[in-house]
Design a protein around this motif. Structure first.
Motif, mmCIF file in Angstrom:
data_model
loop_
_atom_site.group_PDB
_atom_site.id
_atom_site.type_symbol
_atom_site.label_atom_id
_atom_site.label_comp_id
_atom_site.label_asym_id
_atom_site.label_seq_id
_atom_site.Cartn_x
_atom_site.Cartn_y
_atom_site.Cartn_z
ATOM 1 N N ALA A 1 -5.956 15.944 -11.982
ATOM 2 C CA ALA A 1 -5.211 15.365 -10.863
ATOM 3 C C ALA A 1 -5.561 13.891 -10.741
ATOM 4 N N MET A 2 -4.617 13.122 -10.176
ATOM 5 C CA MET A 2 -4.888 11.695 -9.969
ATOM 6 C C MET A 2 -4.005 11.165 -8.851
ATOM 7 N N ALA A 3 -4.387 10.012 -8.349
ATOM 8 C CA ALA A 3 -3.594 9.257 -7.387
ATOM 9 C C ALA A 3 -4.072 7.821 -7.453
ATOM 10 N N GLY A 4 -3.185 6.896 -7.116
ATOM 11 C CA GLY A 4 -3.591 5.501 -7.202
ATOM 12 C C GLY A 4 -2.710 4.575 -6.406
ATOM 13 N N GLU A 5 -2.745 3.309 -6.771
ATOM 14 C CA GLU A 5 -2.062 2.249 -6.041
ATOM 15 C C GLU A 5 -0.918 1.683 -6.879
ATOM 16 N N ARG A 6 0.179 1.352 -6.174
ATOM 17 C CA ARG A 6 1.323 0.779 -6.887
ATOM 18 C C ARG A 6 1.667 -0.569 -6.248
ATOM 19 N N MET A 7 2.778 -0.695 -5.560
ATOM 20 C CA MET A 7 3.171 -1.999 -5.013
ATOM 21 C C MET A 7 2.203 -2.472 -3.936
ATOM 22 N N LYS A 8 1.983 -3.789 -3.909
ATOM 23 C CA LYS A 8 1.046 -4.374 -2.950
ATOM 24 C C LYS A 8 1.703 -5.520 -2.175
ATOM 25 N N PRO A 9 2.605 -5.189 -1.244
ATOM 26 C CA PRO A 9 3.146 -6.240 -0.375
ATOM 27 C C PRO A 9 2.055 -6.775 0.544
ATOM 28 N N ASP A 10 2.307 -7.918 1.154
ATOM 29 C CA ASP A 10 1.299 -8.570 1.990
ATOM 30 C C ASP A 10 0.775 -7.623 3.076
ATOM 31 N N GLY A 11 -0.542 -7.374 3.055
ATOM 32 C CA GLY A 11 -1.181 -6.579 4.086
ATOM 33 C C GLY A 11 -1.099 -5.083 3.901
ATOM 34 N N PHE A 12 -0.449 -4.641 2.827
ATOM 35 C CA PHE A 12 -0.242 -3.208 2.601
ATOM 36 C C PHE A 12 -0.515 -2.876 1.137
ATOM 37 N N THR A 13 -0.820 -1.619 0.865
ATOM 38 C CA THR A 13 -0.888 -1.124 -0.508
ATOM 39 C C THR A 13 -0.254 0.253 -0.554
ATOM 40 N N GLU A 14 0.608 0.447 -1.539
ATOM 41 C CA GLU A 14 1.317 1.712 -1.692
ATOM 42 C C GLU A 14 0.477 2.721 -2.471
#
Length: 231
Positions: A147-160
């Motif tokens: 299993a895995m999970a992670g980060e994608r788009m990083k708009p200002d002040g947020f991380t998907e």
């Protein structure tokens, strides 16, 4: 980068900001390097930007938009697919009971296993270098990535949060819950707000995200554009 909420146009904010190094730009359009991601953005729906978007698709392949409204018609492009999605924000953690598992960071040495797991489970667009967009965490057993999970788009002040997937052999163990909670905690520790997207039809995933404290922000259109080969 003013005049709009970064979450209204997450790809635009990310590609003009923290993910600019992954951007390929033409006119007023930009997209992620196709080895990294499929998402694209327009600085504004001007003729120059639409022509730039068509050029990017011709050179690099399909793109996708994840915004409240579908992109305008683009000469030379066609809508490959479109689906209703939801955007959810996790300002207040509510993890509940989590399984006791060993979670570890994933890196370049895990790239092949990550791509294989994503290809098998189809959590969303995932390519050879998607893991370079941010931190990814995984759960293994006997050297096998389950299993895995992670980060994608990083708009200002947020991380998907994205790339959430579990091998069919390991489902029902709470791995997704544990990984999403861990990724979200790391994002909050940086002073950012975690968010994510899901297809509106994926009731199971949405229920899981709600149980972890994510709330609906808005509906979005997932629109994929490709070259119009009839022209």
């Amino acid at each position: 980068m003013t005049g709009y909420d970064p979450l209204d146009f997450p790809a635009r904010s990310a590609l003009r900001g923290r993910h600019a190094r992954f951007a390929i730009v033409a006119g007023g359009a930009r997209r992620y390097d196709p080895q990294v991601g499929v998402f694209a953005a327009l600085d504004a729906p001007t003729p120059d930007a639409l022509a730039g978007l068509a050029a990017l698709v011709a050179a690099q392949g399909d793109v996708a938009f994840l915004e409240a409204e579908a992109p305008p018609a683009v000469p030379g492009l066609r809508v490959v697919s479109q689906a209703l999605g939801v955007q959810m924000v996790g300002k207040d953690p509510r993890p509940g009971t989590l399984p006791e598992v060993c979670i570890r960071p994933l890196g370049e040495g895990d790239a092949e296993a990550m791509l294989a797991l994503a290809t098998l489970t189809e959590p969303g667009p995932f390519f050879a270098r998607t893991h370079q967009l941010g931190t990814f965490l995984g759960i293994e057993q006997d050297g096998r990535l389950l299993a895995m999970a992670g980060e994608r788009m990083k708009p200002d002040g947020f991380t998907e949060i994205s790339g959430v997937c579990t091998h069919p052999d390991a489902r029902g163990r709470g791995y997704a819950r544990a990984l999403i909670s861990a990724v979200a905690d790391a994002i909050r520790a940086r002073g950012e707000v975690p968010f994510l997207h899901a297809y509106a039809s994926n009731a199971g995933a949405i229920a899981l995200y709600r149980s972890l404290g994510f709330v609906l922000r808005r509906e979005v259109q997932m629109t994929r554009l490709g070259a119009d080969e009839t022209r």
